[in-house]
Motif scaffolding. Structure first.
Motif: not given
Length: 469
Positions: A382, A386, A388-390, A392-393, A424, A427, A431
């Motif tokens: 966090t 760049d 943030l998607d990771d 979330k995953q 954001k 999104e 989530f």
């Protein structure tokens, strides 16, 4: 970096209670080839430090005194990247048969600094200003640390001026130097003033090195560490002080003779070499080695125990406990502890990419992450938009493995979303729905506790994301 001959000026008024003499500190006569065969002497001017001749003689005319001053200056200039200045003083000594007076002056300042005589150190520096000597980065470092260590707030003002003066010459203070100054702000409870000074430094190109700062603060505990991190990084989270009692209990609980409390040097066991992979961080072996020391290993184990037990992951806590008990017999360091600790080190330095690489390496070794490992990884990710998607995953992966993230972990994630602005929010709310489909229930009281001290507008956005308020 080229040296400069411009003379610094101190603006802050310090009551020295004695006249400042303006005669040159050094005799201009040619110095003897042999430094220790009856070298020059000094007679202090009116009101000068009474023991100045004695200190001068120690630094100038004894092998131990001079070589200590030379080695300290030469080594630190090289370490901080000032090769030209280091080689300049070396050349004067070895090829020109000349003693660089800056070595002697800095050595005298350092003698007074080591003795806790801040005023005397400052007086010698002021003498330097009216002589033909020009301070170099190491001179500034010695003086600034001495001024910052004195509880008199007037000296902190002078330290600030010296840092800015140093930076105007194109020299950046090293981590040890600027951390000493911000520690003084913290001890004097001047956090906001410290932040303003940091911004003033940043306008001159200053960038704090978080990992270096952590190393400098090693052994320092308590609220002062949080305040320093708050000043330097707008971050008050980092502190090991809360772990101290648990660390002591850990040593009583487990008889690990190979573990040495707070040893950051001696490895516990033979440390294997990290594989040569171009994807690995350049300092991966260094960080890996650090986690094989008593200090690195034990602090990670303690934090892992505390979190797993507090959040109800008792079977995972028991598994770690069993591995620790077997360590004495098998010499097999638990890889989940080693890799989680490595991720923490990179996370504290805001190096999200490196933390993720360590996690991936751990998975490739067949090591299963526990709830604490996921928590460390997600919070590390966090710190860089760049990744943030990771983040979330891995939240979803964690939940898919039957582990619910704790309030600090998911609040940190949504705080990172909120920092990126209203674009954001949609999104982030989507989530939350994905998480709820996996059994997630946000704890409002715990979230508000995590958000204490955070920026109010962003904190409100986090509450809105999680609770639709």
């Amino acid at each position: 970096m080229a040296s400069t001959s411009s003379k610094p000026k101190i603006k802050t008024r310090i009551n020295i209670n004695r006249p400042l003499y303006t005669n040159f500190l050094f005799n201009k006569d040619k110095l003897p080839s042999s430094l220790w065969g009856g070298g020059p002497t000094i007679v202090p001017g009116p009101g000068g430090p009474e023991d100045l001749p004695k200190v001068f003689n120690k630094v100038m005319n004894t092998t131990e005194g001079f070589m200590k001053s030379f080695v300290r200056m030469y080594g630190n200039l090289l370490k901080d990247g000032y090769e030209d200045l280091a080689h300049e003083i070396e050349t004067q000594l070895t090829e020109k048969d000349n003693v660089p007076m800056i070595i002697v002056v800095t050595g005298i300042i350092e003698e007074y600094a080591d003795a806790g005589k801040t005023m005397e150190a400052l007086v010698v520096y002021l003498i330097l200003l009216v002589s033909n000597c020009v301070p170099n980065p190491y001179t500034y470092s010695v003086l600034i640390k001495a001024l910052a260590a004195d509880p008199d707030p007037n000296f902190l003002e002078v330290a600030k001026e010296c840092i800015l003066e140093m930076m105007e010459k194109g020299w950046q203070p090293n981590a040890e130097t600027y951390t000493a100054v911000f520690k003084a702000f913290a001890l004097q409870e001047k956090v906001e003033e410290g932040k303003k000074f940091r911004e003033e430094m940043e306008a001159k190109g200053f960038v704090a090195d978080k990992m270096a700062g952590i190393d400098v603060l090693k052994g320092t505990t308590g609220p002062v560490v949080k305040s320093i991190h708050n000043i330097l990084f707008d971050d008050s989270e980092y502190s090991d002080s809360d772990d101290d009692d648990h660390i002591k209990k850990f040593y009583k609980l487990v008889d690990l003779q190979k573990l040495s409390p707070y040893s950051s040097i001696t490895p516990l066991l033979n440390i294997p070499d990290i594989e040569n992979d171009p994807e690995n961080p350049k300092d991966l072996q260094q960080v890996f080695n650090k986690m094989h020391t008593g200090e690195g290993f034990v602090k990670t184990v303690v934090r892992m125990f505390k979190m797993l037990e507090r959040e109800g992951f008792l079977s995972q806590a028991q598994e770690i406990r069993a591995k620790i008990y077997s360590l004495c017999e098998s010499n097999d360091m638990p890889e989940v502890v080693i890799h989680t600790g490595m991720m923490e080190i990179y996370s504290k330095a805001d190096r999200s990419k490196e933390a993720l690489r360590v996690f991936q390496r751990m998975i490739s070794l067949g090591v299963a992450p526990n709830a604490y490992t996921y928590s460390v990884l997600i919070k590390a990710l966090t710190k860089d938009p760049d990744f943030l998607d990771d983040a979330k995953q891995y939240v979803l992966e964690m939940m898919g493995n039957g582990m619910q993230p704790n309030a600090k972990t998911y609040t940190t994630l949504f705080y990172a979303f909120a920092q990126l602005g209203k674009d954001k929010l949609k999104e982030a709310k989507e989530f939350v729905k994905q998480m709820k489909a996996r059994g997630f229930v946000a704890n409002k009281k715990a979230v508000k506790e995590v958000l204490k001290g955070k920026k109010a507008p962003i904190a409100k956005m986090v509450i809105n994301i999680l609770f639709a308020e």
